[in-house]
Scaffold this active site. Structure first.
Site, mmCIF file in Angstrom:
data_model
loop_
_atom_site.group_PDB
_atom_site.id
_atom_site.type_symbol
_atom_site.label_atom_id
_atom_site.label_comp_id
_atom_site.label_asym_id
_atom_site.label_seq_id
_atom_site.Cartn_x
_atom_site.Cartn_y
_atom_site.Cartn_z
ATOM 1 N N ASP A 1 -0.752 12.186 -18.850
ATOM 2 C CA ASP A 1 -1.625 13.342 -18.870
ATOM 3 C C ASP A 1 -3.053 12.905 -18.526
ATOM 4 O OD1 ASP A 1 -3.108 15.597 -19.404
ATOM 5 O OD2 ASP A 1 -2.305 15.924 -21.414
ATOM 6 N N HIS B 1 -5.795 14.519 -18.681
ATOM 7 C CA HIS B 1 -6.841 15.340 -19.299
ATOM 8 C C HIS B 1 -7.585 14.583 -20.402
ATOM 9 C CE1 HIS B 1 -4.103 18.260 -17.401
ATOM 10 N NE2 HIS B 1 -5.218 18.921 -17.142
ATOM 11 N N CYS C 1 -7.582 17.538 -12.401
ATOM 12 C CA CYS C 1 -6.378 16.899 -12.938
ATOM 13 C C CYS C 1 -5.317 16.628 -11.873
ATOM 14 C CB CYS C 1 -5.805 17.715 -14.098
ATOM 15 S SG CYS C 1 -5.441 19.439 -13.742
#
Length: 367
Positions: free
Chosen positions: A261, A263, A72
């Site tokens: 984000d 993810h 990430c």
């Protein structure tokens, strides 16, 4: 404007939930140096501006087949670098046109980040270069490590010709940037009335400033200074997040940070050089998220892009006025000379590498 909005109806819908969820406040939205007045201004215009920016999204994914669980922060590093390259080649005002013809430079930028070993900023290259920073392949990175990796990889990237400077000990040193071949003029805060007339050797600069703004949580005394960084026209975002959860922060509203984000693991994108890249997974397909600034992990890396010497001078002056003069406890320092108690500054050079791969592809194996 109605015609334009109809053309981008699908993308606008992606952000409608985000906008409806914005608190009822007079506070402006700041995104990468751009100001939007959501309540009294043109809210639709705000959507139109940031929904089309290039933000690299997670495009693949652990070990040899996926980056789940460890990639990430590397992906966030790709995002901040991609933003810098878009500014460098296409300009800050450029916007991606959905389902339209994209500039050649845009496609070349995408090729830099493909999930393949011969792409200069692929996750493979970043993880391999991270070995030199003491990180095993598949190990989670922090903001400072990613900044160091980007600095080294940029040395092998002739097309973008980007200078990446990573500050040390919370201090940006003008002289060191000059020594790196960036500029040969007086420090912008000097009282000299004339500037040097010698030729400048300026390369577009990605300035990364790793910071620790507290122990376990961000010290509230730094919050306003952090907000000021997002207001600067040179803002390229912030790498950070929560323990073992990396986010790419692009702005703020009131006491909340706006972030992307990474993810979301998706199928890897592959394309041969010279062919168009399917860029759908390179752009955020769902709403940006928000979190309280006080929830931010204190370890971050600030990012700024300065395309020209004048751009850098402007950034220096903004830092002087908005961060250094107004704060008793400064978030970082900006100094003219290399501190005498530091080791001598050594301009970055290419690490010793071997290039391998079919057809002589430029795959780095650090020795």
């Amino acid at each position: 404007i109605v015609t334009v909005l109809a053309k981008y109806e699908n993308q606008i819908n992606v952000f409608s939930e985000f906008l409806e969820d914005i608190p009822d406040t007079d506070e402006p939205v700041w995104i990468l140096g751009a100001y939007y007045n959501v309540k009294t201004g043109n809210m639709t215009s705000a959507v139109f501006q940031f929904m089309l920016m290039l933000y690299l999204w997670a495009v693949g994914g652990t070990g040899p087949s996926s980056d789940t669980g460890w990639g990430c922060m590397l992906r966030c590093g790709q995002m901040i670098l991609a933003q810098a390259l878009v500014c460098r080649h296409l300009g800050r005002d450029w916007r991606r046109v959905a389902d339209g013809t994209q500039p050649v430079e845009y496609q070349r930028i995408l090729h830099c980040f493909l999930d393949r070993k011969d792409s200069c900023y692929s996750i493979h290259q970043m993880a391999q270069m991270g070995v030199g920073e003491g990180k095993s392949f598949g190990e989670w990175y922090g903001p400072n490590t990613v900044a160091q990796v980007l600095k080294k990889l940029a040395l092998f990237d002739d097309w973008n010709s980007l200078a990446v400077y990573v500050s040390m000990d919370n201090t940006v040193v003008i002289e060191d940037i000059s020594t790196s071949g960036q500029r040969q003029v007086p420090f912008p805060f000097s009282h000299s009335t004339s500037r040097s007339q010698q030729p400048l050797d300026w390369r577009p600069l990605l300035l990364l400033i790793p910071l620790r703004m507290g122990i376990n949580n961000i010290n509230p005394i730094y919050i306003q200074a952090l907000k000021e960084c997002f207001k600067m026209p040179q803002s390229c975002g912030v790498l950070g997040g929560k323990p073992n959860l990396a986010y790419y922060f692009i702005g703020f509203i009131d006491d909340e940070l706006i972030y992307l984000d990474p993810h979301t693991t998706q199928s890897a994108v592959d394309s041969e050089m010279g062919t168009a890249v399917d860029d759908q997974s390179y752009h955020c397909q769902r709403n940006p998220r928000r979190m309280k600034i006080t929830s931010l992990d204190p370890s971050v890396a600030l990012g700024f892009f300065c395309k020209s010497e004048e751009d850098f001078d402007s950034w220096c002056n903004l830092v002087q006025q908005e961060i250094l003069k107004k704060r008793n406890l400064r978030m970082f320092e900006l100094v003219e000379k290399h501190p005498s108690h530091w080791p001598p500054f050594v301009p970055p050079t290419k690490p010793e590498v071997q290039t391998t791969g079919a057809g002589g592809s430029n795959v780095l194996n650090i020795t």
